[in-house]
Design a protein around this motif. Structure first.
Motif, PDB file in Angstrom:
ATOM      1  N   GLN A 125      10.183  28.144  43.630  1.00 35.10           N
ATOM      2  CA  GLN A 125       9.165  27.106  43.812  1.00 35.10           C
ATOM      3  C   GLN A 125       9.751  25.748  43.422  1.00 35.10           C
ATOM      4  OE1 GLN A 125       6.309  28.203  45.126  1.00 35.10           O
ATOM      5  NE2 GLN A 125       5.468  26.149  45.362  1.00 35.10           N
ATOM      6  N   PRO A 126       9.569  24.718  44.234  1.00 33.30           N
ATOM      7  CA  PRO A 126      10.134  23.403  43.896  1.00 33.30           C
ATOM      8  C   PRO A 126       9.401  22.743  42.729  1.00 33.30           C
ATOM      9  CG  PRO A 126       8.838  23.277  45.918  1.00 33.30           C
ATOM     10  CD  PRO A 126       8.908  24.720  45.556  1.00 33.30           C
ATOM     11  N   VAL A 127      10.149  21.986  41.924  1.00 33.37           N
ATOM     12  CA  VAL A 127       9.559  21.291  40.784  1.00 33.37           C
ATOM     13  C   VAL A 127       9.270  19.826  41.095  1.00 33.37           C
ATOM     14  CG1 VAL A 127      10.608  22.783  39.051  1.00 33.37           C
ATOM     15  CG2 VAL A 127      11.859  20.764  39.848  1.00 33.37           C
ATOM     16  N   ASP A 128       9.721  19.362  42.265  1.00 31.55           N
ATOM     17  CA  ASP A 128       9.598  17.931  42.533  1.00 31.55           C
ATOM     18  C   ASP A 128       8.492  17.573  43.520  1.00 31.55           C
ATOM     19  OD1 ASP A 128      10.995  19.190  44.535  1.00 31.55           O
ATOM     20  OD2 ASP A 128      12.467  17.596  44.823  1.00 31.55           O
ATOM     21  N   GLN A 129       7.764  18.564  44.037  1.00 30.55           N
ATOM     22  CA  GLN A 129       6.614  18.221  44.871  1.00 30.55           C
ATOM     23  C   GLN A 129       5.767  19.451  45.162  1.00 30.55           C
ATOM     24  OE1 GLN A 129       8.640  16.888  48.584  1.00 30.55           O
ATOM     25  NE2 GLN A 129       7.121  18.067  49.657  1.00 30.55           N
ATOM     26  N   GLY A 175      25.104  31.703  32.071  1.00 31.05           N
ATOM     27  CA  GLY A 175      25.432  30.376  32.560  1.00 31.05           C
ATOM     28  C   GLY A 175      24.369  29.880  33.524  1.00 31.05           C
ATOM     29  N   ILE A 176      24.770  28.977  34.410  1.00 27.26           N
ATOM     30  CA  ILE A 176      23.823  28.344  35.339  1.00 27.26           C
ATOM     31  C   ILE A 176      24.408  28.396  36.748  1.00 27.26           C
ATOM     32  CG2 ILE A 176      22.602  26.219  35.946  1.00 27.26           C
ATOM     33  CD1 ILE A 176      22.811  25.404  33.006  1.00 27.26           C
ATOM     34  N   GLY A 177      23.594  28.838  37.687  1.00 23.92           N
ATOM     35  CA  GLY A 177      23.972  28.824  39.093  1.00 23.92           C
ATOM     36  C   GLY A 177      23.199  27.747  39.825  1.00 23.92           C
ATOM     37  N   VAL A 178      23.898  26.940  40.606  1.00 28.96           N
ATOM     38  CA  VAL A 178      23.266  25.881  41.402  1.00 28.96           C
ATOM     39  C   VAL A 178      23.659  26.089  42.861  1.00 28.96           C
ATOM     40  CG1 VAL A 178      22.948  23.400  41.725  1.00 28.96           C
ATOM     41  CG2 VAL A 178      23.447  24.296  39.440  1.00 28.96           C
ATOM     42  N   VAL A 187      18.194  26.564  41.471  1.00 29.88           N
ATOM     43  CA  VAL A 187      18.830  26.637  40.158  1.00 29.88           C
ATOM     44  C   VAL A 187      18.358  27.885  39.420  1.00 29.88           C
ATOM     45  CG1 VAL A 187      19.113  25.490  37.917  1.00 29.88           C
ATOM     46  CG2 VAL A 187      18.943  24.119  40.013  1.00 29.88           C
ATOM     47  N   CYS A 188      19.308  28.559  38.759  1.00 25.64           N
ATOM     48  CA  CYS A 188      18.966  29.700  37.908  1.00 25.64           C
ATOM     49  C   CYS A 188      19.749  29.600  36.608  1.00 25.64           C
ATOM     50  CB  CYS A 188      19.289  31.024  38.600  1.00 25.64           C
ATOM     51  SG  CYS A 188      19.039  32.494  37.569  1.00 25.64           S
ATOM     52  N   VAL A 189      19.045  29.700  35.486  1.00 25.59           N
ATOM     53  CA  VAL A 189      19.679  29.800  34.171  1.00 25.59           C
ATOM     54  C   VAL A 189      19.656  31.272  33.784  1.00 25.59           C
ATOM     55  CG1 VAL A 189      19.624  29.066  31.763  1.00 25.59           C
ATOM     56  CG2 VAL A 189      18.850  27.501  33.570  1.00 25.59           C
ATOM     57  N   MET A 190      20.828  31.830  33.502  1.00 25.18           N
ATOM     58  CA  MET A 190      20.925  33.269  33.250  1.00 25.18           C
ATOM     59  C   MET A 190      21.498  33.541  31.869  1.00 25.18           C
ATOM     60  SD  MET A 190      22.688  36.182  35.703  1.00 25.18           S
ATOM     61  CE  MET A 190      21.282  36.204  36.832  1.00 25.18           C
ATOM     62  N   LEU A 191      20.969  34.548  31.191  1.00 25.68           N
ATOM     63  CA  LEU A 191      21.461  34.987  29.890  1.00 25.68           C
ATOM     64  C   LEU A 191      21.763  36.478  29.956  1.00 25.68           C
ATOM     65  CD1 LEU A 191      22.039  34.554  26.853  1.00 25.68           C
ATOM     66  CD2 LEU A 191      19.600  34.996  26.436  1.00 25.68           C
ATOM     67  N   VAL A 197      15.262  31.064  33.691  1.00 21.01           N
ATOM     68  CA  VAL A 197      14.616  29.897  34.290  1.00 21.01           C
ATOM     69  C   VAL A 197      15.083  29.791  35.733  1.00 21.01           C
ATOM     70  CG1 VAL A 197      14.291  27.401  34.202  1.00 21.01           C
ATOM     71  CG2 VAL A 197      14.599  28.678  32.067  1.00 21.01           C
ATOM     72  N   MET A 198      14.134  29.641  36.661  1.00 24.25           N
ATOM     73  CA  MET A 198      14.479  29.477  38.075  1.00 24.25           C
ATOM     74  C   MET A 198      13.561  28.430  38.701  1.00 24.25           C
ATOM     75  SD  MET A 198      15.263  33.402  39.345  1.00 24.25           S
ATOM     76  CE  MET A 198      13.703  34.085  38.757  1.00 24.25           C
ATOM     77  N   PHE A 199      14.152  27.510  39.434  1.00 24.54           N
ATOM     78  CA  PHE A 199      13.358  26.499  40.129  1.00 24.54           C
ATOM     79  C   PHE A 199      14.208  25.899  41.244  1.00 24.54           C
ATOM     80  CE2 PHE A 199      15.472  24.345  36.627  1.00 24.54           C
ATOM     81  CZ  PHE A 199      16.002  23.210  37.223  1.00 24.54           C
ATOM     82  N   SER A 200      13.608  25.032  42.034  1.00 22.56           N
ATOM     83  CA  SER A 200      14.340  24.369  43.115  1.00 22.56           C
ATOM     84  C   SER A 200      13.903  22.919  43.221  1.00 22.56           C
ATOM     85  CB  SER A 200      14.089  25.084  44.449  1.00 22.56           C
ATOM     86  OG  SER A 200      12.739  24.892  44.863  1.00 22.56           O
ATOM     87  N   THR A 201      14.705  22.126  43.944  1.00 21.91           N
ATOM     88  CA  THR A 201      14.315  20.779  44.337  1.00 21.91           C
ATOM     89  C   THR A 201      14.381  20.701  45.861  1.00 21.91           C
ATOM     90  OG1 THR A 201      16.590  19.958  44.109  1.00 21.91           O
ATOM     91  CG2 THR A 201      15.131  19.715  42.205  1.00 21.91           C
TER      92      THR A 201
END
Length: 333
Positions: A125-129, A175-178, A187-191, A197-201
């Motif tokens: 889901q996008p975070v910017d609109q 790490g982080i995948g873009v 974007v995904c933040v992985m541990l 955390v997952m989101f898009s722009t």
């Protein structure tokens, strides 16, 4: 088992053949030619021999697909269309489902056995609109239905999550995948293999094409071809006016993306407390421009990225990294 990157610009499958991974790419584009006379219909059909197209009997038109569609659009000083928009099935194109179904079946074919496992990617889901046209659920249903008709047991995973599986193996999947696609940046933040955390722009390669086309007065398809085939480096001058605009909007895009990345993670309550600096892996067709990764790293620092970064790297195979990650997920399942 198959991994499938259902992207806005490319549909890419990945399958295992011994120790090798075999990729199949198909340009996610179409262009409609509507003949004006019965003679023209016959002659156009002969002229399209050897190209990938659908003959639509209802509308008496020809729908060219893939790179053939883009080439034909450029010939006619026009712009090819896409069945996908910002990572999901386009609500703006009436032929979207028909075209997407043809392309998906062209890429993956029939399942080798009933219920063969297939993992495909979906955007976050996008975070910017807030966009009413952006419907991940509907997109998933359409893709799963098409793949089910081919005999597959298809499951979705997040696009950037798939990138993390293929790009963070050497850092314990932390790490982080873009993933910088044509329609969106995911974007995904992985541990330790768990996406936290997952989101898009909503701005990426298509935005560069559109804005550069407006700035230069050229069709989007011409700008896209110049961007993909021309020689340039982000941050360095060029004599080509189209590529000059492309470079300028690349810098604006990376600045925009890293700002949202910093803001979104700064405010996120579920963000883990990492003990070590993180590896950031970048992939996707838009990231293949020379200077992209270096500019991204500088912009992260400029926009006060809230997490410690060990390194920012380009995926070994940026165009195929997501499809490879989907295949890895299918093999795990």
């Amino acid at each position: 088992m198959i991994g499938l990157d259902v992207g806005t610009s490319f549909i890419i499958s990945a399958s295992q053949d011994g120790d090798d991974i075999i990729f199949k790419d198909f340009r996610d584009a179409f262009y409609v030619i509507k003949p004006t006379t019965p003679i023209a219909t016959k002659m156009i059909e002969k002229g399209l021999a050897g190209k990938v197209f659908i003959k639509d009997e209802e509308t008496n038109s020809f729908i060219l697909l893939g790179k053939d569609a883009i080439e034909k659009a450029i010939e006619r000083n026009d712009t090819a269309k896409r069945p996908m928009y910002r990572g999901v099935v386009s609500a703006k194109e009436k032929d979207a489902k028909k075209v997407l179904a043809f392309i998906l079946k062209e890429v993956v074919g029939e399942a080798s056995e009933p219920g063969e496992k297939l993992v495909f990617c979906r955007p976050a889901q996008p975070v910017d609109q807030e966009d009413e046209d952006f419907d991940v659920g509907y997109h998933e249903d359409v893709v799963k239905t098409i793949l089910g008709e081919c005999g597959y047991n298809a499951r979705p995973i997040n696009e950037a999550e798939a990138l993390c599986y293929s790009g963070l193996e050497d850092s314990d999947y932390t790490g982080i995948g873009v993933s910088c696609g044509a329609g969106m940046t995911n974007v995904c933040v992985m541990l330790n293999g768990e996406p936290t955390v997952m989101f898009s722009t909503t701005k990426s390669g298509d935005w560069i094409d559109r804005m550069s086309a407006v700035a230069t007065g050229e069709p989007d398809s011409v700008v896209q071809a110049e961007k993909e085939q021309g020689v340039y480096k982000i941050g360095e001058p060029t004599d080509n006016p189209v590529l000059e605009a492309v470079c300028a909007y690349y810098e604006r895009l990376i600045d925009y993306t890293t700002k949202y990345l910093s803001v979104a993670l700064s405010k996120h309550k579920a963000l883990p407390k990492f003990k070590e600096p993180l590896k950031v892996v970048i992939a996707g067709g838009t990231s293949r421009a020379e200077g992209y990764v270096e500019t991204f790293e500088k912009m992260l620092e400029k926009n006060e990225f809230p997490l410690p970064v060990k390194e920012v790297v380009h995926a070994d195979d940026p165009l195929h990294a997501v499809a490879k990650g989907c295949l890895i997920a299918a093999q795990v399942l």
